[in-house]
Scaffold this motif. Structure first.
Motif, mmCIF file in Angstrom:
data_model
loop_
_atom_site.group_PDB
_atom_site.id
_atom_site.type_symbol
_atom_site.label_atom_id
_atom_site.label_comp_id
_atom_site.label_asym_id
_atom_site.label_seq_id
_atom_site.Cartn_x
_atom_site.Cartn_y
_atom_site.Cartn_z
ATOM 1 N N ARG A 176 0.954 -1.289 0.116
ATOM 2 C CA ARG A 176 0.096 -0.016 -0.004
ATOM 3 C C ARG A 176 0.990 1.221 -0.006
ATOM 4 N N TRP A 177 1.905 1.085 0.807
ATOM 5 C CA TRP A 177 2.703 2.508 0.708
ATOM 6 C C TRP A 177 3.439 2.479 -0.625
ATOM 7 N N LYS A 178 3.837 1.525 -1.435
ATOM 8 C CA LYS A 178 4.532 1.486 -2.558
ATOM 9 C C LYS A 178 3.457 2.404 -3.644
ATOM 10 N N ARG A 179 2.184 2.164 -3.384
ATOM 11 C CA ARG A 179 1.044 2.627 -4.216
ATOM 12 C C ARG A 179 0.337 4.047 -4.070
ATOM 13 N N SER A 180 0.665 4.364 -2.780
ATOM 14 C CA SER A 180 0.195 5.597 -2.114
ATOM 15 C C SER A 180 0.713 6.943 -2.822
ATOM 16 N N PRO A 181 0.006 7.930 -2.765
ATOM 17 C CA PRO A 181 0.623 9.202 -3.231
ATOM 18 C C PRO A 181 1.659 9.420 -2.034
ATOM 19 N N ALA A 182 1.377 9.178 -0.981
ATOM 20 C CA ALA A 182 2.638 9.668 0.110
ATOM 21 C C ALA A 182 3.686 9.012 0.001
ATOM 22 N N GLY A 183 3.674 7.835 -0.886
ATOM 23 C CA GLY A 183 4.952 7.244 -0.957
ATOM 24 C C GLY A 183 5.981 7.793 -1.797
ATOM 25 N N VAL A 184 5.311 8.808 -2.717
ATOM 26 C CA VAL A 184 6.301 9.482 -3.658
ATOM 27 C C VAL A 184 6.111 11.122 -3.789
ATOM 28 N N THR A 185 5.171 11.651 -3.527
ATOM 29 C CA THR A 185 5.065 12.884 -3.580
ATOM 30 C C THR A 185 4.686 13.661 -2.458
ATOM 31 N N SER A 186 3.889 13.022 -1.445
ATOM 32 C CA SER A 186 3.348 13.877 -0.420
ATOM 33 C C SER A 186 4.628 14.177 0.670
ATOM 34 N N PRO A 187 4.526 15.503 1.183
ATOM 35 C CA PRO A 187 5.622 15.784 2.304
ATOM 36 C C PRO A 187 5.354 14.815 3.640
ATOM 37 N N GLU A 188 4.165 14.302 3.812
ATOM 38 C CA GLU A 188 3.749 13.786 4.856
ATOM 39 C C GLU A 188 3.684 12.170 4.771
ATOM 40 N N PRO A 189 4.112 11.348 5.752
ATOM 41 C CA PRO A 189 4.362 9.956 5.356
ATOM 42 C C PRO A 189 2.853 9.432 5.319
ATOM 43 N N SER A 190 2.600 8.261 5.071
ATOM 44 C CA SER A 190 1.273 7.512 4.834
ATOM 45 C C SER A 190 1.433 6.813 6.372
ATOM 46 N N ALA A 191 0.312 6.278 6.727
ATOM 47 C CA ALA A 191 -0.037 5.876 7.998
ATOM 48 C C ALA A 191 0.501 4.286 7.959
ATOM 49 N N ASP A 192 0.532 3.784 6.662
ATOM 50 C CA ASP A 192 0.957 2.395 6.308
ATOM 51 C C ASP A 192 2.500 2.231 6.610
ATOM 52 N N LEU A 193 3.208 3.501 5.920
ATOM 53 C CA LEU A 193 4.735 3.445 6.340
ATOM 54 C C LEU A 193 5.055 3.596 7.934
ATOM 55 N N LEU A 194 4.185 4.559 8.712
ATOM 56 C CA LEU A 194 4.599 4.366 10.013
ATOM 57 C C LEU A 194 4.451 3.320 10.624
ATOM 58 N N ASP A 195 3.256 2.712 10.382
ATOM 59 C CA ASP A 195 2.920 1.409 10.987
ATOM 60 C C ASP A 195 3.968 0.528 10.726
ATOM 61 N N LEU A 196 4.560 0.185 9.546
ATOM 62 C CA LEU A 196 5.718 -0.634 9.334
ATOM 63 C C LEU A 196 6.755 -0.409 10.139
ATOM 64 N N VAL A 197 7.325 0.887 10.410
ATOM 65 C CA VAL A 197 8.572 1.118 11.216
ATOM 66 C C VAL A 197 8.176 1.000 12.704
ATOM 67 N N CYS A 198 6.848 1.229 12.947
ATOM 68 C CA CYS A 198 6.722 1.396 14.540
ATOM 69 C C CYS A 198 6.226 0.123 15.019
ATOM 70 N N GLY A 199 5.676 -0.705 14.048
ATOM 71 C CA GLY A 199 4.974 -2.057 14.383
ATOM 72 C C GLY A 199 5.761 -3.279 14.729
ATOM 73 N N GLY A 200 7.044 -3.368 14.177
ATOM 74 C CA GLY A 200 7.724 -4.355 14.137
ATOM 75 C C GLY A 200 8.183 -4.739 15.619
ATOM 76 N N THR A 201 7.856 -6.127 16.042
ATOM 77 C CA THR A 201 8.214 -6.616 17.429
ATOM 78 C C THR A 201 9.242 -7.771 17.329
ATOM 79 N N HIS A 202 9.497 -8.233 16.280
ATOM 80 C CA HIS A 202 10.413 -9.285 16.288
ATOM 81 C C HIS A 202 11.864 -8.702 16.652
ATOM 82 N N VAL A 203 12.281 -7.675 15.756
ATOM 83 C CA VAL A 203 13.866 -7.133 15.651
ATOM 84 C C VAL A 203 14.013 -6.684 17.042
ATOM 85 N N GLN A 204 13.039 -6.073 17.778
ATOM 86 C CA GLN A 204 12.914 -5.365 19.117
ATOM 87 C C GLN A 204 13.851 -6.328 19.921
#
Length: 201
Positions: free
Chosen positions: A43-71
């Motif tokens: 979804r991040w790859k396809r979203s306007p926020a992925g390539v044009t918006s100055p604001e990040p997409s919710a999907d990207l934020l969830d990706l980087v904040c949501g990982g529990t394994h590497v933690q």
């Protein structure tokens, strides 16, 4: 409650990379293999926020904040394993010249990096959302792709800098500079790389 998060990329000899491999690689694979994480990436790859918006997409934020394994690399893998990310990786003697680290209060350096470079460039990078483990041979093999991903013309760099939402203090290395510096250093010195994005407090 606030958090402090860190994203690090550090260079190590292959013997140490081999020690890390059974600890870190399964965690990265587990995060990358999560169906929800793959959906968010697509979804991040396809979203306007992925390539044009100055604001990040919710999907990207969830990706980087949501990982529990590497933690678990920072929290401690188990009560039977004395390994410590803080002591055994970041605390190595002489690591200062072989370490890029961005520590952010209530923010995610890896997220700002991914938003700044965009999904097309991010897809060229090994690992998953800033987490990676590479031998010296893998560093050399991936360097051309990483250089394509992280080398910018003047206008491209200005656009990426506008999308990097972090504020930098005097002398602080940006997320647009540190990763490529580390790849080139590791390739030049015959070392591998360890990258980890985690909450430190």
């Amino acid at each position: 409650m606030g958090i402090t998060a860190a994203w690090s990329i550090s260079a190590h000899d292959d013997a140490f990379i081999g020690e890390l491999a059974p600890r870190l690689l399964p965690l990265i694979d587990a995060e990358r293999g999560e169906p929800l994480a793959r959906e968010r990436w697509e979804r991040w790859k396809r979203s306007p926020a992925g390539v044009t918006s100055p604001e990040p997409s919710a999907d990207l934020l969830d990706l980087v904040c949501g990982g529990t394994h590497v933690q678990r690399m920072y929290d401690g893998l188990s009560s039977d394993d004395p390994f410590s990310m803080l002591d055994d990786v970041w605390g190595q003697d002489g690591i200062e010249d072989r370490l890029f680290i961005s520590v952010q209060s209530k923010d995610w350096a890896a997220g700002s990096f991914l938003h700044a470079v965009g999904p097309a460039r991010a897809a060229l990078l090994p690992g998953w959302c800033g987490n990676l483990l590479l031998t010296s041979g893998e560093v050399r093999a991936t360097l051309p792709r990483v250089e394509r991903a992280l080398t910018f013309g003047p206008e491209e760099r200005a656009a990426a800098r506008r999308r990097d939402w972090l504020d930098y203090g005097p002398g602080e290395e940006s997320v647009l500079d540190g990763p490529l510096r580390m790849w080139r250093l590791a390739a030049r010195t015959g070392m591998g790389l360890c990258g980890v994005s985690c909450v430190i407090c």
